[in-house]
Motif scaffolding. Structure first.
Motif, PDB file in Angstrom:
ATOM      1  N   LEU A  53      72.629   7.476   8.852  1.00 41.31           N
ATOM      2  CA  LEU A  53      71.650   8.448   8.754  1.00 41.31           C
ATOM      3  C   LEU A  53      70.914   8.257  10.100  1.00 41.31           C
ATOM      4  O   LEU A  53      70.717   7.494  10.748  1.00 41.31           O
ATOM      5  N   GLU A  54      70.573   9.866  10.263  1.00 43.31           N
ATOM      6  CA  GLU A  54      69.885   9.837  11.388  1.00 43.31           C
ATOM      7  C   GLU A  54      68.556   9.195  11.540  1.00 43.31           C
ATOM      8  O   GLU A  54      67.724   8.723  12.250  1.00 43.31           O
ATOM      9  N   HIS A  55      67.719   9.517  10.161  1.00 46.44           N
ATOM     10  CA  HIS A  55      66.453   9.067   9.828  1.00 46.44           C
ATOM     11  C   HIS A  55      66.311   8.306   8.397  1.00 46.44           C
ATOM     12  O   HIS A  55      66.205   8.831   7.563  1.00 46.44           O
ATOM     13  N   PRO A  56      66.919   7.165   8.453  1.00 48.37           N
ATOM     14  CA  PRO A  56      67.368   6.294   7.526  1.00 48.37           C
ATOM     15  C   PRO A  56      65.856   6.116   6.476  1.00 48.37           C
ATOM     16  O   PRO A  56      66.052   6.077   5.088  1.00 48.37           O
ATOM     17  N   GLU A  57      64.692   6.304   7.051  1.00 50.93           N
ATOM     18  CA  GLU A  57      63.401   6.115   6.232  1.00 50.93           C
ATOM     19  C   GLU A  57      62.952   7.418   5.475  1.00 50.93           C
ATOM     20  O   GLU A  57      62.316   7.170   4.708  1.00 50.93           O
ATOM     21  N   LYS A  58      63.914   8.564   5.984  1.00 55.24           N
ATOM     22  CA  LYS A  58      63.234   9.990   5.109  1.00 55.24           C
ATOM     23  C   LYS A  58      64.419   9.852   4.063  1.00 55.24           C
ATOM     24  O   LYS A  58      65.447   9.752   4.134  1.00 55.24           O
ATOM     25  N   GLU A  59      63.647  10.996   3.019  1.00 59.70           N
ATOM     26  CA  GLU A  59      64.508  11.505   2.117  1.00 59.70           C
ATOM     27  C   GLU A  59      64.830  12.936   2.511  1.00 59.70           C
ATOM     28  O   GLU A  59      64.142  13.466   3.090  1.00 59.70           O
ATOM     29  N   TRP A  60      66.145  13.164   1.945  1.00 55.24           N
ATOM     30  CA  TRP A  60      66.490  14.646   2.119  1.00 55.24           C
ATOM     31  C   TRP A  60      65.540  15.676   1.214  1.00 55.24           C
ATOM     32  O   TRP A  60      64.911  15.104   0.409  1.00 55.24           O
ATOM     33  N   LYS A  61      65.663  17.002   1.612  1.00 61.34           N
ATOM     34  CA  LYS A  61      65.245  17.921   0.910  1.00 61.34           C
ATOM     35  C   LYS A  61      66.110  18.817  -0.073  1.00 61.34           C
ATOM     36  O   LYS A  61      67.111  18.899   0.367  1.00 61.34           O
ATOM     37  N   THR A  62      65.459  18.812  -1.326  1.00 62.37           N
ATOM     38  CA  THR A  62      66.419  19.811  -2.283  1.00 62.37           C
ATOM     39  C   THR A  62      65.799  20.812  -2.341  1.00 62.37           C
ATOM     40  O   THR A  62      64.654  21.355  -2.294  1.00 62.37           O
ATOM     41  N   HIS A  63      66.779  21.907  -2.743  1.00 69.52           N
ATOM     42  CA  HIS A  63      66.302  23.408  -3.002  1.00 69.52           C
ATOM     43  C   HIS A  63      67.013  23.717  -4.214  1.00 69.52           C
ATOM     44  O   HIS A  63      68.137  24.149  -4.014  1.00 69.52           O
ATOM     45  N   ASN A  64      66.323  24.236  -5.204  1.00 62.15           N
ATOM     46  CA  ASN A  64      67.135  24.606  -6.549  1.00 62.15           C
ATOM     47  C   ASN A  64      67.023  25.844  -6.504  1.00 62.15           C
ATOM     48  O   ASN A  64      66.165  26.651  -6.927  1.00 62.15           O
ATOM     49  N   ALA A  65      68.072  26.663  -6.056  1.00 67.10           N
ATOM     50  CA  ALA A  65      68.302  28.065  -6.149  1.00 67.10           C
ATOM     51  C   ALA A  65      69.614  28.417  -7.116  1.00 67.10           C
ATOM     52  O   ALA A  65      70.447  28.933  -6.751  1.00 67.10           O
ATOM     53  N   TRP A  66      69.259  27.626  -8.351  1.00 64.95           N
ATOM     54  CA  TRP A  66      70.307  27.810  -9.312  1.00 64.95           C
ATOM     55  C   TRP A  66      71.287  26.695  -9.051  1.00 64.95           C
ATOM     56  O   TRP A  66      71.244  25.660  -9.862  1.00 64.95           O
ATOM     57  N   PHE A  67      71.876  26.347  -7.809  1.00 59.96           N
ATOM     58  CA  PHE A  67      72.621  25.439  -7.538  1.00 59.96           C
ATOM     59  C   PHE A  67      71.527  24.618  -6.714  1.00 59.96           C
ATOM     60  O   PHE A  67      70.931  24.960  -5.714  1.00 59.96           O
ATOM     61  N   VAL A  68      71.599  23.260  -6.835  1.00 63.80           N
ATOM     62  CA  VAL A  68      70.555  22.442  -6.121  1.00 63.80           C
ATOM     63  C   VAL A  68      71.188  21.898  -4.845  1.00 63.80           C
ATOM     64  O   VAL A  68      71.927  20.705  -4.859  1.00 63.80           O
ATOM     65  N   ARG A  69      70.886  22.345  -3.379  1.00 58.69           N
ATOM     66  CA  ARG A  69      71.332  22.347  -2.468  1.00 58.69           C
ATOM     67  C   ARG A  69      70.622  21.505  -1.487  1.00 58.69           C
ATOM     68  O   ARG A  69      69.424  21.091  -2.095  1.00 58.69           O
ATOM     69  N   HIS A  70      70.841  21.038  -0.547  1.00 52.07           N
ATOM     70  CA  HIS A  70      70.297  20.089   0.188  1.00 52.07           C
ATOM     71  C   HIS A  70      70.038  20.473   1.829  1.00 52.07           C
ATOM     72  O   HIS A  70      70.855  21.287   2.228  1.00 52.07           O
TER      73      HIS A  70
END
Length: 527
Positions: free
Chosen positions: A494-511
């Motif tokens: 991971l480029e930034h192991p301390e960070k969580e990814w962001k999710t975007h629920n546009a019907w399908f929950v992409r990242h």
């Protein structure tokens, strides 16, 4: 005379009339057929606008989890919408011959060509049409067809691994891994559908802006689907569609144009298949692609399957075949990187399988479908990723038949929209254990046969019943081949192991913000 007497009063007291009418409308919604007995957000019973804006917020799955944990198995999401969180509701709502039909949420997602909607297996609400359509193409997606498609997937997989080495591993460049995996999924769809990669991986770009369009369209379809009449004012405006039909407007969905262009390149060969069928005595080492299978369906079922259905099937592959698979792949890698212990255990299994000959030591380090099926920890990792991050983030809506029906001991009136959400079902403690919010693949290995059966029956990432995702086997083929192959070839950080990814629920929950770096993996000396 009566009108002459009432009209001045309406004009004089219009604010009171307006407020009274609005109050009556809201109260009618609140107490619609007795659904006020079900808890939920306090606004949900009065108007679908609450649901619209919550979905617009792109985190609806977390709202649902919170509401179900607060209120129980049945939660009201709108004046006539109920979400069911008990896994036993799956067979009732999605089982065969229950009389349930899809809601108007689904036609919002129909593509358009020359002013005509293209109802697909996924988006049609006509059950008879769906049954006929599915009979025509079912064999193309059967598990037995995977042997035909594996060479096509392997072809793209090899290019993807080599390009990863060239662009990222050998240069140390940061990779937007979610996007890179989506490029892979799109090129696989190109190979599977048209026997031609579409250039996403080779060119490392969004060809024809298709991914950008899909992201935008799904971001539209999610919230608009909560109030489908809005679609008739916007994208599916009847005037707009009529203008397209008579040639005043040449607007066409980019995905539709994309599929038309790819299919046109194969016009002559497809015409032969439609007329004479696939040649049985002609071996094809690269496998038979889906376009050929769809043309064969036209040959076998000319009374139903036509050029429009072929186009619709190809468009569906682009729409659904890339997004959900890319999301699943991203989830698997993300959870592995966030859980180093699991990552190490999986690599140990892969290395031991190569050492014992269970996986052939190929030069490009790819893993076959058959080999992947023999890896229990890999399977557990994939299932656990499906469990914690299913692709679909909204309820799969169905309409209760007019006579009403019993759902888990409650009589639900006809016309009510009901549904289940995988994010809720996959977090049932009585099914998966008390640590349902924890990524722990071992639960799939430790479970006794009865519990494992219940766990698998509760998994809802591909839907259930007659409308189960028809492309699930193709998606599984991609996942079970790419994950072990990529892990054998590269080490991922991971480029930034301390960070969580962001999710975007546009019907399908992409990242988003899933950035990684790769380096060639050093094979243990025992190999």
């Amino acid at each position: 005379m009566l009108l002459n007497g009432i009209l001045p009063l309406l004009i004089a007291y219009w604010p009171i009339v307006l407020i009274s009418s609005l109050a009556a409308f809201l109260l009618s919604n609140k107490f619609w057929k007795g659904l006020n007995r079900y808890p939920g957000h306090w606004l949900a019973g009065y108007t679908n606008w609450w649901r619209f804006f919550d979905v617009w917020g792109r985190a609806h799955q977390w709202t649902l989890i919170r509401l179900h944990r607060e209120h129980g198995d049945v939660v009201r999401l709108g004046p006539n919408v109920l979400s069911f969180g008990d896994p036993k509701a799956i067979k009732v709502i999605y089982g065969l011959n229950k009389g349930m039909v899809k809601s108007d949420f689904y036609p919002v997602q129909q593509a358009v060509s020359k002013g005509q909607r293209l109802p697909s297996l996924f988006s049609t609400v006509d059950e008879e049409y769906h049954a006929k359509y599915r009979r025509c193409v079912n064999s193309a997606f059967a598990m037995s067809s995977l042997v035909n498609y594996e060479p096509l997937v392997s072809s793209t997989l090899g290019v993807f691994l080599d390009k990863t080495q060239e662009v990222y591993a050998s240069t140390g460049r940061m990779c937007n891994f979610s996007q890179w995996l989506q490029f892979f999924a799109f090129d696989v769809i190109g190979d599977l559908t048209w026997s031609k990669r579409l250039g996403f991986v080779e060119e490392n770009r969004d060809v024809d802006g298709i991914i950008a369009f899909l992201n935008s369209f799904l971001s539209y379809a999610g919230p608009i689907g909560q109030m489908p009449t809005l679609d008739l004012l916007l994208e599916k405006n009847p005037i707009r569609l009529f203008a397209q039909r008579i040639g005043l407007s040449n607007a066409v969905f980019p995905v539709t144009l994309f599929a038309q262009t790819r299919s046109a390149e194969r016009f002559s060969s497809i015409q032969k298949i439609k007329a004479f069928g696939l040649p049985e005595d002609e071996a094809n080492p690269r496998g038979v692609d889906l376009l050929s299978k769809f043309a064969q369906a036209t040959h076998d079922h000319p009374e139903f399957m036509n050029d429009t259905q072929i186009l619709t099937s190809c468009v569906s592959m682009v729409f659904a075949g890339s997004e959900t698979t890319a999301i699943s792949l991203s989830s698997i890698f993300y959870f592995l990187l966030k859980h180093p212990r699991v990552y190490r255990n999986l690599m140990r299994e892969l290395d031991e399988a190569v050492a014992t000959g269970a996986i052939e030591a190929r030069e490009n380090k790819t893993v076959s479908w058959a080999e992947a099926q023999k890896l229990p920890y890999l399977d557990a990792v994939i299932q656990e990723s499906f469990r914690l991050h299913p692709a679909a983030g909204l309820i799969l809506e169905r309409i209760v038949p007019a006579q009403g029906m019993d759902i888990l001991g409650d009589f639900i009136p006809g016309g009510t929209i009901v549904g289940c959400n995988a994010w809720i079902l996959h977090r049932r403690p009585e099914v998966f254990g008390a640590d349902v919010d924890v990524f722990r693949p071992e639960r799939w290995i430790e479970a006794d046969p009865a519990q494992l059966k219940e766990m698998k029956a509760t998994m809802f990432q591909f839907g259930a019943g007659a409308r189960t995702c028809i492309g699930r086997n193709v998606s599984l083929l991609e996942v079970y081949k790419l994950v072990p192959s990529f892990l054998r070839r590269f080490e991922i950080e991971l480029e930034h192991p301390e960070k969580e990814w962001k999710t975007h629920n546009a019907w399908f929950v992409r990242h988003s913000e899933f950035n990684t770096r790769f380096r060639p993996r050093e094979v243990p000396l025992s190999q």
